[in-house]
Design a protein around this motif. Structure first.
Motif, mmCIF file in Angstrom:
data_model
loop_
_atom_site.group_PDB
_atom_site.id
_atom_site.type_symbol
_atom_site.label_atom_id
_atom_site.label_comp_id
_atom_site.label_asym_id
_atom_site.label_seq_id
_atom_site.Cartn_x
_atom_site.Cartn_y
_atom_site.Cartn_z
ATOM 1 N N PRO A 39 0.808 -1.211 0.069
ATOM 2 C CA PRO A 39 0.153 0.165 -0.181
ATOM 3 C C PRO A 39 0.976 1.162 -0.074
ATOM 4 N N ASP A 40 0.607 2.387 -1.068
ATOM 5 C CA ASP A 40 1.529 3.122 -1.141
ATOM 6 C C ASP A 40 0.431 4.474 -1.140
ATOM 7 N N PRO A 41 0.784 5.364 -0.030
ATOM 8 C CA PRO A 41 -0.142 6.492 0.113
ATOM 9 C C PRO A 41 0.072 7.693 -1.127
ATOM 10 N N LEU A 42 1.014 7.429 -2.093
ATOM 11 C CA LEU A 42 1.208 8.451 -3.132
ATOM 12 C C LEU A 42 0.474 7.606 -4.425
ATOM 13 N N GLY A 43 -0.058 6.264 -4.166
ATOM 14 C CA GLY A 43 -0.563 5.604 -5.242
ATOM 15 C C GLY A 43 0.385 5.685 -6.380
ATOM 16 N N ALA A 44 1.448 4.803 -6.165
ATOM 17 C CA ALA A 44 2.653 4.793 -7.282
ATOM 18 C C ALA A 44 1.952 4.267 -8.440
ATOM 19 N N ASP A 45 2.752 4.820 -9.528
ATOM 20 C CA ASP A 45 2.377 4.289 -10.787
ATOM 21 C C ASP A 45 2.747 2.928 -11.108
ATOM 22 N N GLU A 46 1.779 2.100 -11.821
ATOM 23 C CA GLU A 46 2.149 0.662 -11.965
ATOM 24 C C GLU A 46 2.230 0.616 -13.395
ATOM 25 N N PRO A 47 3.491 0.047 -13.688
ATOM 26 C CA PRO A 47 3.562 -0.222 -15.261
ATOM 27 C C PRO A 47 2.596 -1.261 -15.717
ATOM 28 N N ALA A 48 1.980 -1.073 -17.260
ATOM 29 C CA ALA A 48 1.208 -1.806 -17.523
ATOM 30 C C ALA A 48 1.534 -2.250 -19.137
ATOM 31 N N PHE A 49 1.377 -3.529 -19.039
ATOM 32 C CA PHE A 49 1.881 -3.838 -20.733
ATOM 33 C C PHE A 49 0.804 -4.298 -21.512
ATOM 34 N N PRO A 50 0.855 -4.244 -22.804
ATOM 35 C CA PRO A 50 -0.178 -4.864 -23.793
ATOM 36 C C PRO A 50 -0.373 -6.354 -23.200
ATOM 37 N N LEU A 51 -1.467 -6.796 -23.432
ATOM 38 C CA LEU A 51 -1.923 -8.178 -23.241
ATOM 39 C C LEU A 51 -2.908 -8.842 -23.985
ATOM 40 N N GLY A 52 -2.446 -9.613 -25.078
ATOM 41 C CA GLY A 52 -3.334 -10.333 -25.905
ATOM 42 C C GLY A 52 -2.616 -11.514 -26.571
ATOM 43 N N ILE A 53 -3.666 -12.316 -27.072
ATOM 44 C CA ILE A 53 -3.062 -13.548 -27.872
ATOM 45 C C ILE A 53 -3.069 -13.546 -29.379
ATOM 46 N N GLN A 54 -2.268 -14.323 -30.049
ATOM 47 C CA GLN A 54 -2.338 -14.593 -31.517
ATOM 48 C C GLN A 54 -1.964 -16.125 -31.798
ATOM 49 N N ALA A 55 -2.341 -16.340 -32.863
ATOM 50 C CA ALA A 55 -2.355 -17.692 -33.344
ATOM 51 C C ALA A 55 -1.283 -17.756 -34.566
ATOM 52 N N CYS A 56 -0.417 -19.075 -34.534
ATOM 53 C CA CYS A 56 0.546 -19.312 -35.670
ATOM 54 C C CYS A 56 -0.153 -20.302 -36.624
ATOM 55 N N PRO A 57 -0.502 -19.953 -37.643
ATOM 56 C CA PRO A 57 -1.047 -20.725 -38.814
ATOM 57 C C PRO A 57 -0.234 -22.085 -38.976
ATOM 58 N N ASP A 58 1.170 -21.929 -38.748
ATOM 59 C CA ASP A 58 2.211 -22.859 -39.346
ATOM 60 C C ASP A 58 2.320 -23.973 -38.535
ATOM 61 N N CYS A 59 2.618 -23.488 -36.954
ATOM 62 C CA CYS A 59 2.791 -24.872 -36.168
ATOM 63 C C CYS A 59 1.738 -24.721 -35.085
ATOM 64 N N CYS A 60 0.630 -23.925 -35.133
ATOM 65 C CA CYS A 60 -0.601 -24.038 -34.267
ATOM 66 C C CYS A 60 -0.471 -23.499 -33.014
ATOM 67 N N LEU A 61 0.852 -22.975 -32.779
ATOM 68 C CA LEU A 61 0.886 -22.310 -31.306
ATOM 69 C C LEU A 61 0.389 -21.091 -30.971
ATOM 70 N N VAL A 62 -0.591 -21.109 -30.108
ATOM 71 C CA VAL A 62 -1.227 -19.723 -29.837
ATOM 72 C C VAL A 62 -0.399 -19.212 -28.595
ATOM 73 N N GLN A 63 0.119 -17.732 -28.754
ATOM 74 C CA GLN A 63 0.991 -17.088 -27.741
ATOM 75 C C GLN A 63 0.689 -15.700 -27.623
ATOM 76 N N LEU A 64 1.317 -15.098 -26.653
ATOM 77 C CA LEU A 64 1.103 -13.675 -26.209
ATOM 78 C C LEU A 64 1.340 -12.893 -27.465
ATOM 79 N N THR A 65 0.788 -11.707 -27.605
ATOM 80 C CA THR A 65 1.245 -10.780 -28.531
ATOM 81 C C THR A 65 2.580 -10.027 -28.381
ATOM 82 N N HIS A 66 2.694 -9.972 -26.917
ATOM 83 C CA HIS A 66 3.758 -9.369 -26.235
ATOM 84 C C HIS A 66 4.455 -10.103 -25.204
#
Ligand code: DWN
Length: 416
Positions: A39-66
């Protein structure tokens, strides 16, 4: 001062290098799911990062975008599996399975990758096996060592495998649970496994299953720690790239549905089991035209958000107070994607003392010990650890008897 970003966009498939990746689902920008903060009284900024998934049509691996640098995610860790008796029982069964499948004898050497607090290795140790854990989190490796489970504080790959081999000799079995899906270079981990296994040795891995993720709309299990979402076909392709061969698979109920797979060095004469052939055939049907299956999944995910928000708004309008159970990583994706905060959820209880007293990332909802449920009971308990609902509801039978309701968010928000 220029600091290097810990995140990078995935433009080439993490399994096969293809550039034909196809977007599946975008969950917005989210903080790291296990980054509980003070808990931080100043409400420190939290880093946030893009979250998503994508699929590879060649080897079928579904994986994060980042992907986020594993050193940022795993060098210190708060999650310990021993908090759940469902998981402890699962480990006993998994150890028995590996011992039988690999025909292990007392004194044989078993290595676990991502061994956390040693919960699984203890089950092997009590069977008289020589064990070694490898785990990148210094705080957790220290816990395991102190508890008598020898643990090397390292990331696992070819170099670590060579180090283990030089010191201990080849392994009769290498085991990993919830690890292979967590790394941005799964083939490098598998090459390390290949190098460490003795000729007749077995690799047994469990990771959440893509089929269950899609079938049960488990979008909340998508977060930066989970880099890959495996189908059996994708796993078979990855193993082949590391000179291993998939020979068996057994679906598991844990973590919302996982795949236990068995791999052997590709020179091994062990044939693929009939069960594996059957599962691969079923998977082909279920995920056939997986673009459509994945598009439907993305649509249902958005619908869960709308329904959960509407249900919580209705509860609030009726004067009901809501708290949550399980300060889970997946819970933080759910809260973040659904835009829920301390204004919606009074607190989250969790029995892991490492998380108590901290705030959930993004939502900044306080994590408190389970005793809070008796001193300050809510009307409704949102089960963020829905994968452990049976165990938790059993413990909290008194809560239901006093008129409290459980809210299960997945696969469809509903009060039970
Ligand atoms: O892959 C991963 C999986 C295996 O575990 C990780 N990347 C992180 C973690 O995910 P999670 O946090 O979603 O896992 P769980 O196992 O669903 O977490 C359950 C949480 O609930 C733990 O923090 C412990 C807590 N718990 C509790 O407080 N009382 C659990 C039980 C059963 C209880 O009675």
């Amino acid at each position: 001062m220029i600091t290097e970003s810990p995140v990078r966009a995935v433009e080439r498939c993490l399994g096969c290098g293809s550039t034909a990746l196809e977007p599946v689902l975008d969950l917005g920008c989210q903080p790291l799911a296990n980054r509980f903060t003070r808990p931080d009284p100043l409400g420190a900024d939290e880093p946030a990062f893009p979250l998503g998934i994508q699929a590879c049509p060649d080897c079928c691996l579904v994986q994060l975008t980042h992907v986020v640098d594993p050193a940022v995610l795993f060098s210190a860790y708060l999650y310990v599996p021993s908090a759940s008796s469902t998981w402890v029982a699962h480990c006993a069964e998994l150890a028995a399975y590996v011992c039988a499948e690999a025909r292990l004898q007392p004194g044989d050497f078993v290595v676990e990758i991502g061994s956390n607090d040693g919960t699984l290795l203890r089950a092997f140790q009590t069977r008289g096996l020589r064990v070694l854990g490898v785990d990148p989190a210094a705080n957790i490796a220290a816990l395991a060592n102190a508890a008598g489970i020898p643990t090397l504080n390292r990331f696992f790959g070819v170099a670590t495998a060579e180090e283990v081999l030089a010191e201990h000799g080849p392994a009769s079995a290498v085991v990993s649970t919830n690890v292979l899906a967590h790394v941005p270079d799964p083939v490098a981990v598998l090459r390390g496994v290949r190098g460490l296994l003795r000729p007749g040795g077995l690799y047994v891995n469990e990771s959440p299953s893509l089929g269950d993720l899609v079938r049960h709309t488990e979008f909340d299990t998508i977060y930066h720690e989970h880099v890959s979402y495996f189908s059996l076909q994708a796993l078979a392709n990855l193993l082949a790239r590391a000179d291993l061969r998939l020979v068996d698979a057994v679906p598991q109920a844990v973590h919302g549905g996982s795949l236990r797979i068995v791999g052997v060095p590709s020179t091994s004469p062990r044939p693929a089991s009939a069960g594996l052939r059957q599962l691969l055939a079923e998977e082909q049907v279920a995920l056939r035209g997986d673009r459509r299956a994945l598009r439907d999944f993305a649509r249902r995910t958005a619908a869960v958000r709308e329904r959960l928000r509407a249900l919580l708004a209705r509860l609030r309008a009726d004067g009901k107070r809501v708290a949550a159970y399980g300060a889970t990583a997946k819970g933080n994706t759910l809260l973040g994607y659904c835009g829920l905060t301390a204004a919606d959820i009074a607190y989250i209880v969790d029995r892991n003392p490492l998380k108590q007293g901290l705030l959930a990332p993004g939502s900044r909802i306080p994590v408190v010990p389970p005793e809070r449920l008796t001193t300050d009971p809510p009307d409704v308990l949102l089960l963020l650890a829905w994968n452990l609902a049976d165990e938790i509801r059993q413990q909290l039978a008194w809560f239901a008897e006093r008129g409290g309701a459980f809210l299960l968010p997945i696969p469809e928000p509903r009060l039970v």
